[in-house]
Design a protein around this motif. Sequence first.
Motif, PDB file in Angstrom:
ATOM      1  N   GLU A 153      40.528  43.428  43.848  1.00 19.76           N
ATOM      2  CA  GLU A 153      39.429  42.620  44.361  1.00 19.76           C
ATOM      3  C   GLU A 153      39.914  41.183  44.417  1.00 19.76           C
ATOM      4  O   GLU A 153      40.250  40.582  43.396  1.00 19.76           O
ATOM      5  N   GLU A 154      39.977  40.659  45.631  1.00 18.62           N
ATOM      6  CA  GLU A 154      40.430  39.288  45.836  1.00 18.62           C
ATOM      7  C   GLU A 154      39.362  38.321  45.324  1.00 18.62           C
ATOM      8  O   GLU A 154      38.190  38.699  45.191  1.00 18.62           O
ATOM      9  N   PRO A 155      39.735  37.067  45.045  1.00 14.17           N
ATOM     10  CA  PRO A 155      38.740  36.094  44.579  1.00 14.17           C
ATOM     11  C   PRO A 155      37.541  35.925  45.514  1.00 14.17           C
ATOM     12  O   PRO A 155      36.450  35.598  45.064  1.00 14.17           O
TER      13      PRO A 155
ATOM     14  N   GLU B 217      53.039  54.861  44.937  1.00 13.67           N
ATOM     15  CA  GLU B 217      53.764  56.077  44.577  1.00 13.67           C
ATOM     16  C   GLU B 217      55.142  55.808  43.987  1.00 13.67           C
ATOM     17  O   GLU B 217      55.666  56.646  43.262  1.00 13.67           O
ATOM     18  N   THR B 218      55.728  54.673  44.308  1.00 14.36           N
ATOM     19  CA  THR B 218      57.103  54.399  43.880  1.00 14.36           C
ATOM     20  C   THR B 218      57.146  53.175  42.972  1.00 14.36           C
ATOM     21  O   THR B 218      56.198  52.380  42.923  1.00 14.36           O
ATOM     22  N   GLY B 219      58.270  53.015  42.292  1.00 16.56           N
ATOM     23  CA  GLY B 219      58.456  51.845  41.442  1.00 16.56           C
ATOM     24  C   GLY B 219      58.336  50.530  42.198  1.00 16.56           C
ATOM     25  O   GLY B 219      57.621  49.618  41.746  1.00 16.56           O
ATOM     26  N   PRO B 220      58.991  50.372  43.349  1.00 14.79           N
ATOM     27  CA  PRO B 220      58.841  49.127  44.111  1.00 14.79           C
ATOM     28  C   PRO B 220      57.398  48.878  44.567  1.00 14.79           C
ATOM     29  O   PRO B 220      56.936  47.740  44.556  1.00 14.79           O
ATOM     30  N   GLN B 221      56.685  49.936  44.953  1.00  9.21           N
ATOM     31  CA  GLN B 221      55.278  49.767  45.328  1.00  9.21           C
ATOM     32  C   GLN B 221      54.457  49.307  44.128  1.00  9.21           C
ATOM     33  O   GLN B 221      53.576  48.462  44.256  1.00  9.21           O
ATOM     34  N   LEU B 222      54.756  49.870  42.957  1.00 10.38           N
ATOM     35  CA  LEU B 222      54.043  49.493  41.738  1.00 10.38           C
ATOM     36  C   LEU B 222      54.286  48.030  41.402  1.00 10.38           C
ATOM     37  O   LEU B 222      53.349  47.294  41.075  1.00 10.38           O
ATOM     38  N   GLU B 223      55.524  47.582  41.488  1.00 12.73           N
ATOM     39  CA  GLU B 223      55.832  46.181  41.189  1.00 12.73           C
ATOM     40  C   GLU B 223      55.142  45.237  42.165  1.00 12.73           C
ATOM     41  O   GLU B 223      54.609  44.196  41.764  1.00 12.73           O
ATOM     42  N   ALA B 224      55.145  45.589  43.460  1.00 11.17           N
ATOM     43  CA  ALA B 224      54.462  44.758  44.456  1.00 11.17           C
ATOM     44  C   ALA B 224      52.958  44.725  44.187  1.00 11.17           C
ATOM     45  O   ALA B 224      52.329  43.663  44.277  1.00 11.17           O
ATOM     46  N   TRP B 225      52.401  45.881  43.823  1.00  7.99           N
ATOM     47  CA  TRP B 225      50.972  45.933  43.525  1.00  7.99           C
ATOM     48  C   TRP B 225      50.652  45.065  42.308  1.00  7.99           C
ATOM     49  O   TRP B 225      49.674  44.317  42.316  1.00  7.99           O
ATOM     50  N   ARG B 226      51.451  45.161  41.274  1.00  8.56           N
ATOM     51  CA  ARG B 226      51.221  44.358  40.062  1.00  8.56           C
ATOM     52  C   ARG B 226      51.261  42.862  40.357  1.00  8.56           C
ATOM     53  O   ARG B 226      50.482  42.089  39.799  1.00  8.56           O
ATOM     54  N   ALA B 227      52.169  42.443  41.227  1.00 10.45           N
ATOM     55  CA  ALA B 227      52.256  41.020  41.585  1.00 10.45           C
ATOM     56  C   ALA B 227      50.973  40.566  42.274  1.00 10.45           C
ATOM     57  O   ALA B 227      50.452  39.485  41.972  1.00 10.45           O
ATOM     58  N   ARG B 228      50.438  41.387  43.186  1.00 16.35           N
ATOM     59  CA  ARG B 228      49.179  41.033  43.857  1.00 16.35           C
ATOM     60  C   ARG B 228      48.011  41.076  42.872  1.00 16.35           C
ATOM     61  O   ARG B 228      47.127  40.229  42.899  1.00 16.35           O
TER      62      ARG B 228
ATOM     63  N   GLN C 250      47.001  38.067  40.614  1.00 12.62           N
ATOM     64  CA  GLN C 250      46.234  36.969  41.209  1.00 12.62           C
ATOM     65  C   GLN C 250      44.792  37.366  41.536  1.00 12.62           C
ATOM     66  O   GLN C 250      44.039  36.556  42.042  1.00 12.62           O
ATOM     67  N   ALA C 251      44.436  38.596  41.249  1.00 12.01           N
ATOM     68  CA  ALA C 251      43.146  39.136  41.689  1.00 12.01           C
ATOM     69  C   ALA C 251      42.056  38.970  40.637  1.00 12.01           C
ATOM     70  O   ALA C 251      42.325  38.806  39.449  1.00 12.01           O
ATOM     71  N   THR C 252      40.824  39.066  41.100  1.00 13.45           N
ATOM     72  CA  THR C 252      39.666  39.070  40.216  1.00 13.45           C
ATOM     73  C   THR C 252      39.605  40.379  39.445  1.00 13.45           C
ATOM     74  O   THR C 252      39.240  40.409  38.274  1.00 13.45           O
ATOM     75  N   ARG C 253      39.951  41.474  40.123  1.00 15.97           N
ATOM     76  CA  ARG C 253      39.944  42.805  39.522  1.00 15.97           C
ATOM     77  C   ARG C 253      41.122  43.578  40.076  1.00 15.97           C
ATOM     78  O   ARG C 253      41.447  43.479  41.244  1.00 15.97           O
ATOM     79  N   GLY C 254      41.742  44.369  39.218  1.00 21.16           N
ATOM     80  CA  GLY C 254      42.820  45.241  39.657  1.00 21.16           C
ATOM     81  C   GLY C 254      42.860  46.475  38.783  1.00 21.16           C
ATOM     82  O   GLY C 254      42.733  46.375  37.566  1.00 21.16           O
ATOM     83  N   ALA C 255      42.995  47.631  39.392  1.00 25.80           N
ATOM     84  CA  ALA C 255      43.081  48.880  38.646  1.00 25.80           C
ATOM     85  C   ALA C 255      43.816  49.908  39.474  1.00 25.80           C
ATOM     86  O   ALA C 255      43.756  49.893  40.702  1.00 25.80           O
TER      87      ALA C 255
END
Length: 141
Positions: free
Chosen positions: A94-96, A106-117, A120-125
């Motif tokens: 959830e963006e601000p 599904e992959t490690g690189p996707q997970l790292e990119a998701w974690r970076a976004r 900065q988010a209001t909510r992430g899960a």
Amino acid sequence: MTLLDMAKRAATIAPPLPVAGDAWWSEAADRAAAAGAALPLLESTGPGDGRWLLVEPGADLATLRESLRPGATLTLFPSPPDGRATGARAGLIEEPDGTLRYDRVETGPQLEAWRARAAQATRGALYPLDDPDAISAAVPG
């Protein structure tokens, strides 16, 4: 085709989803009320196509139901996830400004990119796509 081959093939066919009718929506509303918080609802038409909606406790769900795409699959996840999910996951950010973002992770690189976004988010899960506590249904049409 042997009987064993037929049995193996039948075992891989998923049963049809229930229709997202009044009873399913009643259960979704009950789950949100029991959680005391908005529950994430994933609407998808395929593995890479999804959008998040929130089922708010006590909300009138008529408007949400009208916004759904006919034939889409709905998955209502319990909240919050335990964070130990592996395999394919649905990422909610959830963006601000309140915008909800869907990512299939599904992959490690996707997970790292998701974690970076998500940092900065209001909510992430991250929700496991095979969560046994989630309920799924198909939008009529």
